[in-house]
Structure formats: structure tokens, C-alpha cells
Write a protein that holds these residues in place. Structure first.
Motif, PDB file in Angstrom:
ATOM      1  N   GLY A 104       0.782  -1.226   0.000  1.00 16.37           N
ATOM      2  CA  GLY A 104       0.000   0.000   0.000  1.00 16.37           C
ATOM      3  C   GLY A 104       0.815   1.276   0.000  1.00 16.37           C
ATOM      4  N   GLU A 105       2.103   1.131  -0.062  1.00 16.44           N
ATOM      5  CA  GLU A 105       2.970   2.303  -0.014  1.00 16.44           C
ATOM      6  C   GLU A 105       2.876   3.113  -1.299  1.00 16.44           C
ATOM      7  OE1 GLU A 105       6.958   1.112  -0.383  1.00 16.44           O
ATOM      8  OE2 GLU A 105       7.815   3.055   0.130  1.00 16.44           O
ATOM      9  N   ILE A 106       2.986   4.416  -1.173  1.00 18.65           N
ATOM     10  CA  ILE A 106       3.119   5.296  -2.335  1.00 18.65           C
ATOM     11  C   ILE A 106       4.585   5.688  -2.441  1.00 18.65           C
ATOM     12  CG2 ILE A 106       2.459   7.484  -3.374  1.00 18.65           C
ATOM     13  CD1 ILE A 106      -0.185   7.270  -1.833  1.00 18.65           C
ATOM     14  N   PRO A 107       5.278   5.264  -3.482  1.00 20.13           N
ATOM     15  CA  PRO A 107       6.700   5.568  -3.585  1.00 20.13           C
ATOM     16  C   PRO A 107       6.950   7.017  -3.961  1.00 20.13           C
ATOM     17  CG  PRO A 107       5.977   4.450  -5.555  1.00 20.13           C
ATOM     18  CD  PRO A 107       4.794   4.481  -4.623  1.00 20.13           C
ATOM     19  N   TYR A 108       8.203   7.425  -3.839  1.00 20.66           N
ATOM     20  CA  TYR A 108       8.611   8.763  -4.240  1.00 20.66           C
ATOM     21  C   TYR A 108       9.304   8.694  -5.596  1.00 20.66           C
ATOM     22  CZ  TYR A 108       7.886   9.813   0.704  1.00 20.66           C
ATOM     23  OH  TYR A 108       7.338   9.966   1.957  1.00 20.66           O
ATOM     24  N   TRP A 109       9.025   9.711  -6.414  1.00 21.64           N
ATOM     25  CA  TRP A 109       9.622   9.806  -7.739  1.00 21.64           C
ATOM     26  C   TRP A 109      10.317  11.142  -7.921  1.00 21.64           C
ATOM     27  CZ3 TRP A 109       9.562   5.984 -11.440  1.00 21.64           C
ATOM     28  CH2 TRP A 109       8.672   4.912 -11.246  1.00 21.64           C
ATOM     29  N   GLY A 110      11.389  11.135  -8.673  1.00 18.84           N
ATOM     30  CA  GLY A 110      11.985  12.378  -9.118  1.00 18.84           C
ATOM     31  C   GLY A 110      11.298  12.877 -10.378  1.00 18.84           C
ATOM     32  N   ARG A 111      11.756  14.031 -10.861  1.00 18.02           N
ATOM     33  CA  ARG A 111      11.142  14.620 -12.055  1.00 18.02           C
ATOM     34  C   ARG A 111      11.791  14.149 -13.349  1.00 18.02           C
ATOM     35  NH1 ARG A 111       9.569  20.888 -10.579  1.00 18.02           N
ATOM     36  NH2 ARG A 111       8.209  20.383  -8.838  1.00 18.02           N
TER      37      ARG A 111
END
Length: 119
Positions: A104-111
Motif C-alpha cells: 500500500g505504499e506510495i513511492p517517491y519519484w523524481g522529475r
């Protein structure tokens, strides 16, 4: 919160090399599994490489095995992607991602950073 900033993209001729960097904010960088993905124009984003929090385990997509290398420096909160023998079809925006790999985690993304390989 984790903020990711990619750099190192650019233009290179086929057969050339580039080294991408992804700098992360936050104090628990070593807890995160880090990834590189890429997205070519008109195509879906695809997995490129993955590295465990300690850096001891790496995984690669078949098309980049033996040419790309992912690494990380936890002291610098940075993950790298060394890309060798680049091909024109690898022209894409390259993104890094950080995840704890929890349900259920929402990962982090770069641009993302643009990589253009000319023939």
C-alpha cells in the motif's frame, strides 16, 4: 518525505556512456530501495534497475544487463546509474524512485532527466 533530484542526463552518440545521479533528501536514505526507470516518447515507463538499501543486491532489466550499473552512496544520499554502450532506442527520460517496498505504499519519484542517444 523524500525528495529526489536526478541529474547527469544529456546527449551522447550511440556507443557512448553517461552517468546519472539521483540525490535524495531525508535522513533515512539507507532504508529505501532505489530504482531507475525510463520512459521513451509514446511508451510506458519501464523498469531499468534496482538496488537494495545496503547496496548489496542489484537487479536489472534484461535489455541493460552487462551495460548498466546501479550503485549508491548512503553517506551522500545518492544513487547512480552508469550507462555504457548506449543505443538510440534508449533515448528517454530517466527517473529515480524510492520505496520501502511496503504494501500500500506510495513511492517517491523524481522529475527525471533527459537522455538522448543519437545514431
Amino acid at each position: 518525505q523524500v525528495q529526489l533530484v536526478e541529474s547527469g542526463g544529456g546527449s551522447v552518440q550511440a556507443g557512448g556512456s553517461l552517468r546519472l545521479s539521483c540525490a535524495a533528501s531525508g535522513r533515512t536514505f539507507s532504508n529505501y530501495v532505489m530504482y531507475w526507470f525510463r520512459q521513451a516518447p509514446g511508451k510506458e515507463r519501464e523498469f531499468v534497475a534496482r538496488i537494495s538499501g545496503s547496496g548489496g543486491i542489484t537487479n536489472y532489466a534484461d535489455p541493460v544487463k552487462d551495460r548498466f550499473a546501479i550503485s549508491r552512496d548512503n553517506a551522500k544520499n545518492t544513487v547512480y546509474l552508469q550507462m555504457n554502450s548506449l543505443k538510440p532506442e534508449e533515448t528517454a527520460v530517466y527517473y529515480c524512485k524510492a520505496a520501502l517496498e511496503l504494501r500500500g505504499e506510495i513511492p517517491y519519484w523524481g522529475r527525471g532527466t533527459q537522455v538522448t542517444v543519437s545514431s
